[in-house]
Design an enzyme around this catalytic site. Structure first.
Site, PDB file in Angstrom:
ATOM      1  CE  LYS A 169      26.580  82.384  77.881  1.00 18.98           C
ATOM      2  NZ  LYS A 169      26.163  80.966  78.633  1.00 18.98           N
ATOM      3  CG  ASP A 193      28.721  81.608  83.884  1.00 17.03           C
ATOM      4  OD1 ASP A 193      28.332  82.115  84.818  1.00 17.03           O
ATOM      5  OD2 ASP A 193      28.025  80.574  83.214  1.00 17.03           O
ATOM      6  CE  LYS A 201      28.936  78.110  85.180  1.00 17.75           C
ATOM      7  NZ  LYS A 201      27.770  77.198  84.873  1.00 17.75           N
ATOM      8  CG  ASP A 212      29.448  80.494  79.259  1.00 15.22           C
ATOM      9  OD1 ASP A 212      28.950  79.754  78.578  1.00 15.22           O
ATOM     10  OD2 ASP A 212      28.743  81.065  80.331  1.00 15.22           O
ATOM     11  CG  ASP A 260      25.403  79.316  86.243  1.00 16.13           C
ATOM     12  OD1 ASP A 260      26.150  79.702  85.486  1.00 16.13           O
ATOM     13  OD2 ASP A 260      25.675  77.976  86.550  1.00 16.13           O
ATOM     14  CD  GLU A 281      25.499  83.085  82.483  1.00 14.31           C
ATOM     15  OE1 GLU A 281      24.959  82.367  83.401  1.00 14.31           O
ATOM     16  OE2 GLU A 281      26.240  82.461  81.570  1.00 14.31           O
ATOM     17  NE  ARG A 306      18.298  80.747  80.613  1.00 17.61           N
ATOM     18  CZ  ARG A 306      18.212  79.285  80.917  1.00 17.61           C
ATOM     19  NH1 ARG A 306      16.975  79.356  81.242  1.00 17.61           N
ATOM     20  NH2 ARG A 306      19.044  78.448  80.685  1.00 17.61           N
TER      21      ARG A 306
HETATM   22 ZN   LIG Z   1      25.741  80.557  83.525  1.00 20.55          ZN
END
Ligand SMILES: [Zn+2]
Length: 494
Positions: free
Chosen positions: A259, A264, A271, A282, A341, A343, A345
């Site tokens: 990933k 993010d 967030k 991330d 959020d 995202e 996946r």
């Molecule tokens: Zn996220």
């Protein structure tokens, strides 16, 4: 990178800044882990006074005149019966950090003779602990505030034949350091484009590496609707980075998917700022995959491995994708985005489905800072492991047992998939808020079909709130050693 050398005997050792002497703990007292009688004068006092009891990673540094070293460091290894390769690693790291704090550059480590585990195991633990802990990330500090690193450590009692893994483990540690550098650096610097550049630079290391980049227009042509949706709010374009390493027949082909969310914000499902300040990490999955590909290139292992990185930023702005909207994935399944959020996946779903369709993998392992929920379940030192294939789990767990990168298997409990049902699309991207890591994994499972697959959720161990042991910065570099160990176990089976 620091140099580690072997030195056959105590009397032949070269001068250095510090002599490291290891001790085991016996009935709350320190006993030397070596049999050099003539050294007793060095340490009799702190032992008699009880100032040093050899607890695991306990350190006592003092000063001596007239020896080949002006300093002596007593190092606690804990109880001999509990001494493992991991203890060798963490205690060597403790010594390394103590020396670095004093800006010491060179040391001689008298290796334990009285350990209950095989010599090659603790030697390897010591060298790994030294390599991994001799790392700093301080390019943003003024020069005289930067931390000092060790330049050379001599292992007294080890001959070159005892250290056949040294060159190998140095390359692996460099892969870990590269991965840490990428995670620790500014998100404004480590963009999808920068990750592509880093991937491209691996081609220079080996003719067996080929890098392909799918740019935005390629992603549109391939209809990677989820990766494009996540990336549409950012000022930088999303990319799919594909790093191919071909040094054996493609009949056995491992695909590693990492990933690569270079930042993010959570998107419109923003967030809170207290959980955003670590979000440059991330892309730690991407960093682990790139670090691994670098190691493969330099070790020239007989393997066929492809690294796949969906890279994008999840930004907030007028073009951001919106909660409640439906997007079509590369596989064709549609997804109602209930929370922008979740995202990771989404981008992984397109990368996984693309890997299944285009790369003919024998197995896929993805690694992702997928959920915060995994650290609620397991704490921040243990990653979650999910898989649809028992033999793959076994091999990954064996690799983890060797490297000390902790994993715990969590269930792909099928009944929970019910929560991913949408009224207007094929899937939703979140569940009811409970078992978040399992829901993330179940979502990914929808995109891997029947391929043997494992998913590592290290939303926990990719980034430590406080550096610990040989993890000397927030970014741990977890994943690189695990993947290399796993891949080597596969190549040896062949
Ligand atoms: Zn996220």
């Amino acid at each position: 990178m620091m140099k580690i050398v072997g030195c056959k005997s105590f009397s032949n050792r070269k001068s250095s800044d510090c002599l490291i002497l290891p001790f085991f703990q016996q009935e709350k007292k320190a006993v030397p882990a070596f049999s050099q009688k003539k050294l007793e004068g060095f340490f009799s006092k702190p032992l008699t006074l009880g100032d040093f009891t050899a607890k695991t990673a306990e350190i006592l540094l003092f000063y001596e005149n007239g020896q080949k070293e002006e300093r002596v460091l007593l190092l606690g290894l804990g109880k001999a019966s509990e001494f493992t390769q991991e203890v060798a690693r963490t205690t060597a790291a403790a010594a390394c950090l103590a020396l670095r704090n004093k800006k010491i550059k060179s040391a001689s480590y008298l290796i334990p003779e009285l350990a209950l585990i095989p010599k090659k195991d603790f030697l390897r633990g010591i060298t790994e602990g030294l390599f991994l802990s001799n790392y700093a990330f301080d390019k943003f500090k003024v020069e005289d505030q930067r931390s000092s690193l060790l330049s050379v450590v001599s292992l007294i009692g080890a001959e070159p034949k005892d250290l056949p893994f040294l060159a190998h483990d140095q390359i692996v540690a460099e892969g870990v350091h590269m991965s840490r550098d990428l995670v620790n650096d500014n998100a404004d610097n480590i963009t999808p484009q920068k990750l592509a550049e880093v991937a491209k630079s691996l081609e220079k290391l080996s003719s067996k590496i080929k890098v392909r980049i799918l740019h935005k227009k390629d992603l549109q042509k391939e209809k990677m609707g989820l990766l494009l949706a996540v990336g549409q709010g950012a000022s930088v374009d999303p990319l799919l980075i594909i790093v191919e390493y071909r040094a054996s027949s493609p009949s056995d082909h491992t695909v590693l998917v990492g990933k690569g969310l270079t930042y993010d914000t959570g998107g419109l499902s923003l967030k809170p700022s207290t959980s955003m300040d670590t979000m440059k990490s991330d892309m730690a999955g991407a960093a682990a995959v790139l670090g691994t590909m670098r190691v493969l290139a330099l070790l020239d292992l007989p393997l066929c491995v492809t690294g796949v990185i969906p890279a994008t930023e999840n930004a907030i702005g007028s073009r951001s994708y919106k909660p409640g909207d439906v997007h079509r994935s590369y596989l064709g399944k549609t997804v109602e985005v209930m929370n922008t959020d979740a995202e990771g996946r989404l981008v992984l779903a397109d990368a996984l489905a693309y890997s299944v369709k285009k790369l003919k993998p024998s197995r896929i392992i993805d690694i992702a800072t997928l959920t915060g929920a995994v650290s609620i379940a397991l704490g921040e030192e243990i990653a979650g492991l999910f898989s649809n294939e028992e033999s793959l789990v076994k091999k990954i767990e064996e690799a983890s047992g060797r490297t000390g990168e902790l994993l715990w298997r969590l269930p792909l409990h099928g009944d929970y998939s019910e929560q991913l049902k949408s009224d207007i699309a094929d899937l939703k991207n979140i569940g009811n808020g409970k078992g978040g890591s399992i829901l993330g994994a179940l979502f990914l499972k929808e995109f891997v079909e029947k391929i043997p697959w494992a998913h590592i959720d290290f939303g926990s161990s990719a980034w430590l709130a406080k550096p610990k042991g040989y993890y000397t910065t927030h970014a741990t570099g977890v994943g690189v050693r695990l993947f290399v160990e796993f891949l080597e176990s596969i190549s040896q089976k062949k």
